[in-house]
Each structure stands twice: as structure tokens, then as C-alpha cells.
Scaffold this motif. Structure first.
Motif, PDB file in Angstrom:
ATOM      1  N   SER A 264       8.690   5.891  57.355  1.00 35.02           N
ATOM      2  CA  SER A 264       8.294   4.981  56.286  1.00 35.02           C
ATOM      3  C   SER A 264       8.326   5.712  54.953  1.00 35.02           C
ATOM      4  N   SER A 265       8.634   4.967  53.885  1.00 32.31           N
ATOM      5  CA  SER A 265       8.679   5.572  52.554  1.00 32.31           C
ATOM      6  C   SER A 265       7.433   5.283  51.732  1.00 32.31           C
ATOM      7  N   ALA A 342      12.967  -4.080  46.302  1.00 36.02           N
ATOM      8  CA  ALA A 342      14.256  -3.988  45.602  1.00 36.02           C
ATOM      9  C   ALA A 342      14.864  -2.601  45.742  1.00 36.02           C
ATOM     10  N   LYS A 343      14.001  -1.587  45.879  1.00 36.59           N
ATOM     11  CA  LYS A 343      14.486  -0.217  46.049  1.00 36.59           C
ATOM     12  C   LYS A 343      14.826   0.090  47.507  1.00 36.59           C
ATOM     13  N   GLY A 344      14.612  -0.883  48.380  1.00 37.26           N
ATOM     14  CA  GLY A 344      14.893  -0.677  49.796  1.00 37.26           C
ATOM     15  C   GLY A 344      13.825   0.112  50.516  1.00 37.26           C
ATOM     16  N   ALA A 345      12.584   0.122  49.973  1.00 38.33           N
ATOM     17  CA  ALA A 345      11.506   0.883  50.596  1.00 38.33           C
ATOM     18  C   ALA A 345      11.126   0.292  51.948  1.00 38.33           C
ATOM     19  N   CYS A 346      10.898   1.171  52.896  1.00 42.09           N
ATOM     20  CA  CYS A 346      10.392   0.757  54.201  1.00 42.09           C
ATOM     21  C   CYS A 346       8.873   0.906  54.167  1.00 42.09           C
ATOM     22  N   LEU A 347       8.165  -0.208  54.076  1.00 40.73           N
ATOM     23  CA  LEU A 347       6.718  -0.183  53.915  1.00 40.73           C
ATOM     24  C   LEU A 347       5.991  -0.107  55.253  1.00 40.73           C
ATOM     25  N   TRP A 348       4.945   0.693  55.276  1.00 36.92           N
ATOM     26  CA  TRP A 348       3.986   0.685  56.385  1.00 36.92           C
ATOM     27  C   TRP A 348       2.930  -0.343  56.023  1.00 36.92           C
ATOM     28  N   LEU A 349       2.821  -1.386  56.818  1.00 39.00           N
ATOM     29  CA  LEU A 349       1.881  -2.470  56.550  1.00 39.00           C
ATOM     30  C   LEU A 349       0.982  -2.674  57.765  1.00 39.00           C
ATOM     31  N   ASP A 350      -0.315  -2.541  57.556  1.00 33.27           N
ATOM     32  CA  ASP A 350      -1.275  -2.899  58.598  1.00 33.27           C
ATOM     33  C   ASP A 350      -1.516  -4.394  58.461  1.00 33.27           C
ATOM     34  N   THR A 351      -0.761  -5.175  59.216  1.00 36.81           N
ATOM     35  CA  THR A 351      -0.793  -6.624  59.039  1.00 36.81           C
ATOM     36  C   THR A 351      -2.068  -7.262  59.569  1.00 36.81           C
ATOM     37  N   SER A 352      -2.933  -6.471  60.197  1.00 35.55           N
ATOM     38  CA  SER A 352      -4.240  -7.002  60.597  1.00 35.55           C
ATOM     39  C   SER A 352      -5.197  -7.050  59.411  1.00 35.55           C
ATOM     40  N   SER A 353      -4.862  -6.344  58.327  1.00 34.76           N
ATOM     41  CA  SER A 353      -5.754  -6.315  57.165  1.00 34.76           C
ATOM     42  C   SER A 353      -5.048  -6.666  55.859  1.00 34.76           C
ATOM     43  N   VAL A 354      -3.779  -6.316  55.723  1.00 35.25           N
ATOM     44  CA  VAL A 354      -3.047  -6.645  54.496  1.00 35.25           C
ATOM     45  C   VAL A 354      -2.835  -8.156  54.442  1.00 35.25           C
ATOM     46  N   SER A 355      -3.015  -8.734  53.277  1.00 38.80           N
ATOM     47  CA  SER A 355      -3.013 -10.189  53.146  1.00 38.80           C
ATOM     48  C   SER A 355      -1.631 -10.791  53.382  1.00 38.80           C
ATOM     49  N   ALA A 393      10.133  -3.131  58.011  1.00 38.95           N
ATOM     50  CA  ALA A 393       8.792  -2.607  57.728  1.00 38.95           C
ATOM     51  C   ALA A 393       8.216  -2.066  59.012  1.00 38.95           C
ATOM     52  N   ILE A 394       7.260  -1.186  58.866  1.00 41.86           N
ATOM     53  CA  ILE A 394       6.541  -0.662  60.020  1.00 41.86           C
ATOM     54  C   ILE A 394       5.178  -1.337  60.038  1.00 41.86           C
ATOM     55  N   ASN A 395       4.942  -2.085  61.075  1.00 39.41           N
ATOM     56  CA  ASN A 395       3.692  -2.835  61.190  1.00 39.41           C
ATOM     57  C   ASN A 395       2.814  -2.204  62.255  1.00 39.41           C
ATOM     58  N   LYS A 396       1.825  -1.434  61.838  1.00 42.05           N
ATOM     59  CA  LYS A 396       0.850  -0.903  62.785  1.00 42.05           C
ATOM     60  C   LYS A 396      -0.407  -0.517  62.020  1.00 42.05           C
ATOM     61  N   SER A 397      -1.438  -0.182  62.769  1.00 43.00           N
ATOM     62  CA  SER A 397      -2.738   0.080  62.161  1.00 43.00           C
ATOM     63  C   SER A 397      -2.650   1.184  61.120  1.00 43.00           C
ATOM     64  N   SER A 398      -3.431   1.048  60.087  1.00 47.62           N
ATOM     65  CA  SER A 398      -3.472   2.054  59.034  1.00 47.62           C
ATOM     66  C   SER A 398      -3.960   3.380  59.598  1.00 47.62           C
ATOM     67  N   PRO A 399      -3.237   4.468  59.354  1.00 46.64           N
ATOM     68  CA  PRO A 399      -3.705   5.771  59.840  1.00 46.64           C
ATOM     69  C   PRO A 399      -4.970   6.235  59.128  1.00 46.64           C
ATOM     70  N   VAL A 400      -5.257   5.655  57.964  1.00 46.75           N
ATOM     71  CA  VAL A 400      -6.455   6.035  57.218  1.00 46.75           C
ATOM     72  C   VAL A 400      -7.712   5.593  57.960  1.00 46.75           C
TER      73      VAL A 400
END
Length: 710
Positions: A264-265, A342-355, A393-400
Motif C-alpha cells: 500500500s502507498s 488520481a495519482k494511482g495510490a493504493c489506499l489501505w482502508l479499514d472499511t469497518s470504520s472509514v465512512s 485498495a487494501i481493505n483490512k483492519s487498521s494496524p494502528v
């Protein structure tokens, strides 16, 4: 304090359609998107007899002022429903139902007053619930902690849905039953996690209903208008390194390593406690939780904090600059998401919490960018890096979340120290309360809670309470998340059990403790129930378990003594607790719901709080905080280590409430050892009546001896 996320209803899913905790990885496929234009908005009747000499005299009914107030309140609530429904038919809205969750845009448990939309529209003040309003019906779902409270606070225009009870439909099932097929159901996509919105969309599709994302308007805000509280703007502060234990640059470096390993970027972080922990910042935006409203995007080569800059002090600016963190306006989060796509970023998204608003914006922007790339590919017969371009995108729990839950040495030290100061305040408080009660002073539940706050406020490093104090006398103790109303609360006296669940935020730690006491003579029933709750508390405290054991495996330890006589309680046994952060945190929990596979790891803090409640009679709960530690066992089967618990809380448990004949010798020894430790740790910190109270309540007890002649 009982955490909503480990309550009986849904241990890991919290409420249906509020947040889902499953983790998965997949590629986003281009799909039609909704508009992603940014929108931020922020007791009895008195009978007076006439004189019998007056002809045709009868009785005059004088209604108490509280009843008149309730009538005015009911009228206001009905007017809110009417005005909200009028918005349904607007051309840019055009919906048949609207769902109002409890959360803010960050899925917070405690929220600022300006985001208390469900409370505003329904009058129900509990921290967990979902309101669903159609053109002719209004229903509210809440869990068993709040059934009694909701019964009292909802007026006749509302249907109370006791979620989790047999035969009670979920909100989607209810909507599928009351709406005509093909109806439109509106939500504010900022207030639903992406997972929750997708689950809702799938559930209502069974009746061909459409989920309508209202990005540009929140209907409750629209009718709230001028009376809506203003958004919080108190300054943010730096959380000292001696309490945090690890500097921001080191935390960000570890996070970036995880991003790289995952391919992920960048990662989008929206949970407020995760942002506060990662950046070693604390705020004042949310009651009881030292967090600030913000978003954070961490890229492999930089970070951006989205926050109202009016809250940022010069000290915080320097703190952020040292960690190479840029500031951006809070409202610009969606435009930044579009830029990353637009920059082609591969986002890490915790879809259980991100809106849903953020995720859908990213997906829409990826679709738009993919369309442009596809045109180039078709025109030039080329690919990107030899592969057809596809947004992902990478959808998994936030490592934080997990990193925050495993406390370091400095954080545990702060938790230990803050708990001892808290114990000092509680010893002073209980000594005062017992003296007042014995002298016949009339005290209400609110008087008691206010006095406790006074003692805590005098302690070094006190910041705030960690939740609204649950001060419940008699039957009110059975309302699991009871909050006393100054206008109608009960008194604390010698005839009833008294349950006090309270906690504090200190600069170095967070506390949460419950004690149940009787100032007179408890009944044998109350003593038996209390003793069995205590046995469960002891069993969990003494548990030793293999490493990587999830919390649900231990839940039965705390219930077994109650089960033996056919009793139980409707909430989980333990929740995670932050270090000078949220009093409820994940991902760990101790609950009979087995969906949460998070292991209890060394350094995690959890509550130990079994209870028992008889509706309209009394409530019992005994709560300490514990942290997970390694245990040296004589054997290591399978070559693995074993874990156990260390106590953080040291406040006496009232032995008058204990039926010692029910306890084993080992359980009596535990109780005496706990009180010995309490005396040794707390007595040097108190004096006068508080020290005498502590001495009186930490004396050893013994099992009664039977069969001995006089």
C-alpha cells in the motif's frame, strides 16, 4: 463501564449497520458512483378536594410540573418528526425512510453535542441506538443496557425495538416489512462505515429498496438549525513522551513498514483515538475522551493531518513539524482522497470504520481515473508497467488499532500510577459517603456523583471523567447504563443496594471501576447474587491461558457461578481500555460472542466486570481493570507461553455483601490478598477518615465454622 461493542447484541458488529469488523482484501471494480460533493456540517397526580359546602363540588386534578414538562417535551419531539418528514419529499431528497445512527463521522462512541442527532430527534440519551423514521412510523433500536431507559425517554410516537430479544426484527427487516417494495431509504454516508452501508444495502435489496446516499445534507441538521450546538474548538495538546513511551517518528516509521509490506502507498485513519495515539496528541473535542476531530493520511513519504487549525497551538505546530506532518483543513479530506486516486495510490482502508463517504469517493475517483487510463490504453495500445491498469485498495483492519491496544512500559506505568491516585479519591469519597448516610443526610444519586467528581478533581493530573458516572440506587442499578436526572433521580439510603460505576481521565492514564454496596442490611438474595458475581470476578482474575487465546474463551469463567443457579447477565465481561485515551477500545474484548478472534496479548488492558440485574429491583456489578502479563508455568505444553492478569484497580470490595459460606477457601484467600494489597498500596496516600475507612474495609475475613459446640 459496560462497553457497547461487547454487549450481548453484537459483540463484534456492535449494532447492525453501525460498524462491521471483518477484514478482507480485494480489488475495487469500477461501479456507478453517487455524487461525492463534499459536505461538512458540521410522580403521581395530586387530588385536591373542594369544600363540601360548595354545590356541585368535585375533585380538581393538579398535574405536577414534571408532567407538564413532559407534555411540552413530547410536543417538541413530535414537531421534530413532522418537520423531518416534510424534507422527505424535496426533489433533491425524495426518500421514504431515513436512518439516524448514534455515531459521528468517525464512528465514535462518545460524540460532541453538535453531532448528537439521534438524541435530538428521539429524546433517547443512551450512547447506543439507531433511529429509523418512515413517513408514518418512527422506531428506535437499542440493546439491553438501555431497555428501561428507552422505555422512560421515548414518547408514544416511537416504537422501542429491544434489539437481540427473540422475535425483534433488525432495522433492515423492519423496513422490508413496512415499506412498499422499491422504496428509497436515505442515510448520511459520513455517519455509516463502508461495511455497514454495504450490509444495509444488501439487506434492503431483498425488497428492491434503494439506499440513497445524501452527501450534501443531513436531515436532522436541517431542522436543528440555530439551536444546534457549535462544533468544539478547544486547543489540542501534546501528550508528553514520558507518558507516551514512543515518539511520533518511530510510530510512523513502523506504520510505513506495514504499508510497504502490504503493498500500500497510503492509509486513511479516521478513528479519533488512533490519530491521537499515533501522533502523541490529546484533544478536548469529545466528552470523556481526550481526542480531537481530525483525519490522518499517512503516505510512504509524508503525512497530512486534516483538522481545524484554530485548535492548533504553536507547541503542537512544532511537534507536528518535527515529525514531518502537514496540516490541511478538516473539510478537505474528500478532495485529498480524490487526489490520491488520481495519482494511482493504493489506499489501505479499514472499511469497518472509514465512512462510506470516503470509500465511495475513492472508488468514484478511481473509476474516473480508470476511464482516462482506459482511453489512453485503447488509443496507444499500451499498458501500465506491462499490466492493464485497475484501481485497487487494501481493505483490512487498521494496524494502528492493535498497536495502540498493546501498551508499552511507559503507558502501563502511567496506568498504574493514575489508578493509585484514583483509589485515593475513591477512599476519600466512600469515607465521606458512609459518614453522611450514617448521619441521616439525604443525598440524591446526582449529589453523590457530583461529590465523587469533586474528590477526583483534586487529584494530580486529573483531566475529565472517562464517562458519565452511573450512580444507581435500588432499581436504578438494574439500568445497566443508567444516568441520573437531577429532576427525578432517587436518593441513596440504607434500604437499597447502591451501584456506582465511574472512571476518570488523567494525564497519564484512564480508570474505570464499579462497586456495589449496601449501607444497611442486605437481603440473603442480594448477598447470594453479589457473592456469585464476585466468584466470577475472581475466576477471571485468576485465569491462566495459552498465548494467542481470544477473549471469548475466558468469558464463561466469569459466568459459571451464576449459571449454576440459572442466572446470567446481558453484557460482555470485559472491554479494552486506552492509556489516557478512550475508556472503551478494541480490538480485544472478553465476551461470549465468539466472532472476535483477537488474542489477549501482553500489555493489553481489559476490564473484569461480571454483574447481575433484577429489573425494577437492584443491580450488581464488580469491576476492576487488569493488564495481560506473561505467567511462568511449570510446563509449556506445545512449546508455547502462558498468560495471566495483573490488577490495576485497588479499591475495597464490601465484605458485608459476601456470603462467605458460598466461597471456597481459595476464593476467601483471593479476597483477603486483594485487600492486603489495597491497604499496602493506597494507605500511604490517604489520611484521617479516608485512611480509617480503608483500614476498616480491608480487614481479613474467614469462612464461618459450622458444627462447633458453644
Amino acid at each position: 463501564m459496560i462497553c457497547r461493542s461487547h454487549f450481548q447484541l453484537y459483540s463484534q458488529t456492535r449494532f447492525r449497520f453501525l460498524s462491521i469488523s471483518s477484514a478482507f482484501v480485494h480489488n475495487f471494480n469500477p461501479i456507478p458512483s453517487f455524487s461525492t460533493k463534499s459536505r461538512f456540517r458540521q410522580p403521581t397526580t395530586l387530588i385536591v378536594r373542594n369544600c363540601s359546602s360548595i354545590p356541585n363540588s368535585g375533585s380538581i386534578t393538579a398535574k405536577p410540573s414534571s408532567e407538564l414538562r413532559n407534555k411540552r417535551k413530547n410536543s417538541e419531539l413530535d414537531d421534530k418528526l413532522r418537520r423531518l418528514r416534510e424534507l422527505f419529499s424535496r426533489p433533491n431528497i425524495n426518500i421514504d425512510a431515513y436512518i439516524i445512527p448514534s455515531q459521528d463521522a468517525h464512528q465514535s462512541e462518545f460524540i460532541a453535542d453538535c453531532y448528537a442527532r439521534r438524541e435530538y430527534i428521539s429524546g433517547f440519551t443512551g450512547s447506543a441506538g439507531t433511529a429509523v423514521i418512515t413517513k408514518d412510523k418512527a422506531a428506535l433500536w437499542t440493546d439491553g443496557r438501555y431497555f428501561l431507559q428507552a422505555e422512560e425517554q421515548l414518547n408514544s410516537s416511537w416504537i422501542l425495538m429491544r434489539a437481540g430479544n427473540l422475535g425483534v426484527p433488525t432495522s433492515s427487516e423492519w423496513l422490508n416489512g413496512v415499506l412498499t417494495p422499491g422504496s428509497r431509504i436515505g442515510i448520511d454516508p459520513f455517519l455509516f462505515s463502508y461495511d455497514a452501508s454495504e450490509e444495509l444495502k444488501e439487506a434492503i435489496s431483498k425488497k428492491n429498496h434503494e439506499l440513497v446516499y445524501l452527501y450534501d445534507i443531513n436531515l436532522v441538521d436541517e431542522i436543528w438549525k440555530e439551536t444546534r450546538p457549535r462544533p468544539p474548538n478547544k486547543p489540542v495538546r501534546v501528550h508528553d513522551l514520558k507518558y507516551a513511551g514512543v515518539d511520533v517518528s518511530s510510530k510512523l516509521s513502523s506504520l510505513r513498514s506495514e504499508l510497504t509490506d502490504a503493498g500500500s502507498s497510503a492509509i486513511v485513519i479516521s478513528m479519533l483515538d488512533e490519530i491521537a495515539w499515533l501522533l502523541n496528541l490529546r484533544g478536548n473535542d469529545v466528552p470523556h475522551s481526550p481526542v480531537m476531530y481530525a483525519y490522518l493520511i499517512v503516505e510512504t513519504d509524508g503525512s497530512k493531518l486534516f483538522i481545524d487549525d484554530a485548535k492548533i497551538t504553536p507547541e503542537v505546530i512544532n511537534h507536528l513539524k518535527n515529525a514531518r506532518i502537514e496540516l490541511r483543513p478538516y473539510e478537505s479530506i474528500l478532495s485529498e482522497i480524490e487526489s490520491l486516486a488520481a495519482k494511482g495510490a493504493c489506499l489501505w482502508l479499514d472499511t469497518s470504520s472509514v465512512s462510506a463517504a470516503i470509500v465511495n469517493t475513492y472508488k468514484s475517483a478511481c473509476n474516473k481515473f480508470a476511464g482516462g487510463i482506459a482511453s489512453l490504453i485503447n488509443k496507444n495500445k499500451t499498458t501500465i508497467n506491462g499490466e492493464p491498469w485497475e484501481p485497487s485498495a487494501i481493505n483490512k483492519s487498521s494496524p494502528v488499532c492493535l498497536a495502540k491496544a498493546v501498551k508499552n512500559e511507559a503507558e502501563l506505568k502511567g496506568m498504574c500510577n493514575s489508578h493509585l491516585r484514583d483509589a485515593t479519591a475513591l477512599a476519600q469519597f466512600w469515607a465521606w459517603l458512609e459518614d453522611e448516610i450514617s448521619n441521616g443526610v439525604v443525598l440524591t444519586e446526582v449529589n453523590v456523583a457530583d461529590k465523587l467528581l469533586e474528590f477526583r478533581s483534586a487529584q494530580e493530573g486529573f483531566v475529565d471523567t472517562s464517562f458519565d458516572t452511573i450512580s444507581g440506587s435500588g432499581a436504578n442499578g438494574a439500568i445497566i447504563h443508567y444516568r441520573p436526572d437531577p429532576n427525578r433521580c432517587s436518593t441513596v439510603d440504607t434500604e437499597k443496594l447502591f451501584l456506582l460505576d465511574s472512571g476518570a481521565q488523567y494525564i497519564d492514564g484512564t480508570t474505570d471501576i464499579t462497586r456495589t454496596v449496601h449501607f444497611g442490611k442486605p437481603s440473603s438474595r442480594q448477598k447470594e447474587c453479589f457473592t456469585r458475581v464476585l466468584q466470577g470476578h475472581i475466576a477471571l482474575d485468576q485465569a491462566i491461558f495459552p498465548e494467542n487465546t481470544p477473549g471469548f474463551v475466558l468469558d464463561a469463567f466469569a459466568r459459571s457461578a451464576l449459571w449454576k443457579i440459572g442466572l446470567d447477565y446481558r453484557h460482555g465481561t470485559g472491554h479494552g481500555v486506552g492509556a489516557a485515551l478512550n475508556v472503551h477500545e478494541g480490538p480485544q474484548s472478553i465476551s461470549f460472542r465468539f466472532g472476535n478472534m483477537t488474542p489477549l496479548l501482553k500489555g493489553m488492558v481489559v476490564s473484569n466486570e461480571p454483574g447481575y440485574y433484577e429489573d425494577h429491583s437492584f443491580g450488581i456489578r464488580i469491576e476492576n481493570l487488569l493488564f495481560v502479563k506473561e505467567v511462568d508455568t511449570p510446563n509449556r505444553f506445545g512449546g508455547i507461553g502462558y498468560m495471566g492478569f495483573e490488577k490495576l484497580t485497588f479499591v475495597p470490595i464490601q465484605t458485608k455483601m459476601v456470603d462467605l459460606s458460598l466461597l471456597s477457601t481459595a476464593e476467601v484467600d483471593w479476597l483477603n490478598d486483594y485487600h492486603r494489597q489495597t491497604w499496602e498500596k493506597v494507605s500511604p496516600l490517604v489520611s484521617g477518615s479516608a485512611r480509617q475507612w480503608l483500614w476498616n474495609n480491608t480487614r481479613p475475613v474467614g469462612k464461618p465454622l459450622y458444627g462447633l459446640g458453644a
